[in-house]
Design a protein around this motif. Structure first.
Motif, PDB file in Angstrom:
ATOM      1  N   ARG A 248      53.587  63.662  78.348  1.00 28.13           N
ATOM      2  CA  ARG A 248      55.111  64.237  78.517  1.00 28.13           C
ATOM      3  C   ARG A 248      55.800  64.806  77.309  1.00 28.13           C
ATOM      4  O   ARG A 248      56.317  65.856  77.357  1.00 28.13           O
ATOM      5  N   LEU A 249      55.767  64.026  76.193  1.00 31.98           N
ATOM      6  CA  LEU A 249      56.589  64.372  74.980  1.00 31.98           C
ATOM      7  C   LEU A 249      55.907  63.997  73.720  1.00 31.98           C
ATOM      8  O   LEU A 249      54.914  63.166  73.791  1.00 31.98           O
ATOM      9  N   ALA A 250      56.362  64.719  72.620  1.00 31.83           N
ATOM     10  CA  ALA A 250      55.726  64.180  71.414  1.00 31.83           C
ATOM     11  C   ALA A 250      56.947  64.071  70.580  1.00 31.83           C
ATOM     12  O   ALA A 250      57.846  64.857  70.704  1.00 31.83           O
ATOM     13  N   LEU A 251      56.847  63.042  69.795  1.00 30.62           N
ATOM     14  CA  LEU A 251      58.051  62.564  68.858  1.00 30.62           C
ATOM     15  C   LEU A 251      57.572  62.674  67.446  1.00 30.62           C
ATOM     16  O   LEU A 251      56.678  62.022  67.006  1.00 30.62           O
ATOM     17  N   TYR A 252      58.604  63.399  66.735  1.00 31.32           N
ATOM     18  CA  TYR A 252      58.332  63.350  65.238  1.00 31.32           C
ATOM     19  C   TYR A 252      59.541  62.777  64.600  1.00 31.32           C
ATOM     20  O   TYR A 252      60.691  63.082  64.875  1.00 31.32           O
ATOM     21  N   VAL A 253      59.406  61.807  63.685  1.00 33.28           N
ATOM     22  CA  VAL A 253      60.450  61.177  63.092  1.00 33.28           C
ATOM     23  C   VAL A 253      60.345  60.927  61.576  1.00 33.28           C
ATOM     24  O   VAL A 253      59.140  60.905  61.007  1.00 33.28           O
ATOM     25  N   ARG A 254      61.220  61.273  60.788  1.00 36.23           N
ATOM     26  CA  ARG A 254      61.339  61.346  59.026  1.00 36.23           C
ATOM     27  C   ARG A 254      62.788  61.102  58.651  1.00 36.23           C
ATOM     28  O   ARG A 254      63.753  61.450  59.366  1.00 36.23           O
ATOM     29  N   ARG A 255      62.733  60.411  57.627  1.00 32.50           N
ATOM     30  CA  ARG A 255      63.924  59.719  57.053  1.00 32.50           C
ATOM     31  C   ARG A 255      64.664  60.914  56.773  1.00 32.50           C
ATOM     32  O   ARG A 255      63.921  61.747  55.969  1.00 32.50           O
ATOM     33  N   ASN A 256      66.022  61.049  56.656  1.00 30.44           N
ATOM     34  CA  ASN A 256      66.773  62.239  56.132  1.00 30.44           C
ATOM     35  C   ASN A 256      67.834  61.901  55.041  1.00 30.44           C
ATOM     36  O   ASN A 256      68.266  62.802  54.290  1.00 30.44           O
ATOM     37  N   GLY A 257      67.832  60.530  54.731  1.00 25.14           N
ATOM     38  CA  GLY A 257      68.785  60.357  53.587  1.00 25.14           C
ATOM     39  C   GLY A 257      70.210  60.155  53.766  1.00 25.14           C
ATOM     40  O   GLY A 257      71.194  60.361  53.009  1.00 25.14           O
ATOM     41  N   ARG A 258      70.431  60.218  55.078  1.00 20.49           N
ATOM     42  CA  ARG A 258      72.041  60.363  55.476  1.00 20.49           C
ATOM     43  C   ARG A 258      72.394  59.219  56.272  1.00 20.49           C
ATOM     44  O   ARG A 258      71.338  58.313  56.755  1.00 20.49           O
ATOM     45  N   LYS A 259      73.405  59.222  56.767  1.00 27.22           N
ATOM     46  CA  LYS A 259      74.037  57.845  57.760  1.00 27.22           C
ATOM     47  C   LYS A 259      74.054  58.209  58.990  1.00 27.22           C
ATOM     48  O   LYS A 259      74.130  57.276  59.916  1.00 27.22           O
ATOM     49  N   THR A 260      73.663  59.447  59.214  1.00 23.74           N
ATOM     50  CA  THR A 260      73.519  59.682  60.838  1.00 23.74           C
ATOM     51  C   THR A 260      72.186  60.515  61.094  1.00 23.74           C
ATOM     52  O   THR A 260      71.351  60.743  60.307  1.00 23.74           O
ATOM     53  N   ASN A 261      71.938  60.332  62.397  1.00 28.61           N
ATOM     54  CA  ASN A 261      70.599  61.031  62.902  1.00 28.61           C
ATOM     55  C   ASN A 261      70.892  62.518  63.191  1.00 28.61           C
ATOM     56  O   ASN A 261      71.877  62.834  63.467  1.00 28.61           O
ATOM     57  N   ARG A 262      69.823  63.098  63.174  1.00 31.65           N
ATOM     58  CA  ARG A 262      69.722  64.602  63.480  1.00 31.65           C
ATOM     59  C   ARG A 262      68.633  64.651  64.526  1.00 31.65           C
ATOM     60  O   ARG A 262      67.593  64.260  64.495  1.00 31.65           O
ATOM     61  N   LEU A 263      68.809  65.639  65.555  1.00 34.29           N
ATOM     62  CA  LEU A 263      68.156  65.899  66.814  1.00 34.29           C
ATOM     63  C   LEU A 263      67.815  67.122  67.111  1.00 34.29           C
ATOM     64  O   LEU A 263      68.597  68.063  66.747  1.00 34.29           O
ATOM     65  N   GLY A 264      66.382  67.248  66.958  1.00 31.68           N
ATOM     66  CA  GLY A 264      65.834  68.612  67.285  1.00 31.68           C
ATOM     67  C   GLY A 264      65.095  68.703  68.635  1.00 31.68           C
ATOM     68  O   GLY A 264      64.338  67.694  68.981  1.00 31.68           O
ATOM     69  N   LEU A 265      65.120  69.776  69.489  1.00 35.59           N
ATOM     70  CA  LEU A 265      64.208  69.911  70.359  1.00 35.59           C
ATOM     71  C   LEU A 265      63.440  71.047  70.703  1.00 35.59           C
ATOM     72  O   LEU A 265      63.944  71.978  70.034  1.00 35.59           O
TER      73      LEU A 265
ATOM     74  N   ASP B 271      65.681  61.967  61.054  1.00 36.62           N
ATOM     75  CA  ASP B 271      65.476  63.021  61.819  1.00 36.62           C
ATOM     76  C   ASP B 271      64.520  62.952  62.827  1.00 36.62           C
ATOM     77  O   ASP B 271      63.420  62.605  62.732  1.00 36.62           O
ATOM     78  N   VAL B 272      65.004  63.325  64.277  1.00 38.05           N
ATOM     79  CA  VAL B 272      64.129  63.239  65.262  1.00 38.05           C
ATOM     80  C   VAL B 272      63.920  64.289  66.017  1.00 38.05           C
ATOM     81  O   VAL B 272      64.930  65.108  66.252  1.00 38.05           O
ATOM     82  N   VAL B 273      62.436  65.011  65.956  1.00 38.39           N
ATOM     83  CA  VAL B 273      62.170  66.130  66.581  1.00 38.39           C
ATOM     84  C   VAL B 273      61.419  65.550  68.130  1.00 38.39           C
ATOM     85  O   VAL B 273      60.555  64.968  67.875  1.00 38.39           O
ATOM     86  N   VAL B 274      61.850  66.224  69.190  1.00 42.04           N
ATOM     87  CA  VAL B 274      61.391  65.772  70.556  1.00 42.04           C
ATOM     88  C   VAL B 274      60.827  67.119  71.032  1.00 42.04           C
ATOM     89  O   VAL B 274      61.388  68.201  71.090  1.00 42.04           O
ATOM     90  N   VAL B 275      59.400  67.151  71.228  1.00 35.98           N
ATOM     91  CA  VAL B 275      58.640  68.395  71.915  1.00 35.98           C
ATOM     92  C   VAL B 275      58.353  68.023  73.033  1.00 35.98           C
ATOM     93  O   VAL B 275      57.510  67.063  73.468  1.00 35.98           O
TER      94      VAL B 275
END
Length: 116
Positions: A27-44, A79-83
């Motif tokens: 159903r999904l593919a998940l890509y995760v990478r450290r971004n050097g910030r204190k918050t997360n970023r989400l990409g769809l 950084d979280v990218v959900v495909v």
């Protein structure tokens, strides 16, 4: 909880695809990478293969809500990218959530019991 920051630039998506850790199921593919910030970023990413605009937007809304409700369980500074894959269109909310959490656990994205 702060509002989730969105990934919008193409080079950030490509960086997550090429240098990030990956986990996928039907159903999904998940890509995760450290971004050097204190918050997360989400990409769809929801391709036109998933369905028409109505179906793609429904999948996007569901994924955004799944992330929002489980954001406090996730590690910070990534950084979280959900495909979404084609089967995401025919999946209900609970199956998508179960899939997202399973993939996040596989990538060690979920906080441990003792973590804040």
């Amino acid at each position: 909880m702060d509002k989730t920051v969105s990934l919008k630039e193409n080079h950030l998506f490509r960086r997550a695809y090429s240098r990030g850790k990956t986990a996928a199921d039907s159903r999904l593919a998940l890509y995760v990478r450290r971004n050097g910030r204190k918050t997360n970023r989400l990409g769809l990413t929801v391709s036109t293969k998933v369905g028409c605009a109505v179906v793609r937007n429904r999948v996007r809304r569901r994924l955004r809500e799944i992330y929002r409700l489980n954001e406090d369980k996730l590690a910070r500074g990534v950084d979280v990218v959900v495909v979404a894959r084609v089967r995401a269109a025919s999946s209900d909310y609970h199956r998508l959530e179960k899939s997202f959490l399973k993939l996040a656990d596989k990538l060690d994205l979920l906080k441990k019991e003792g973590d804040k």
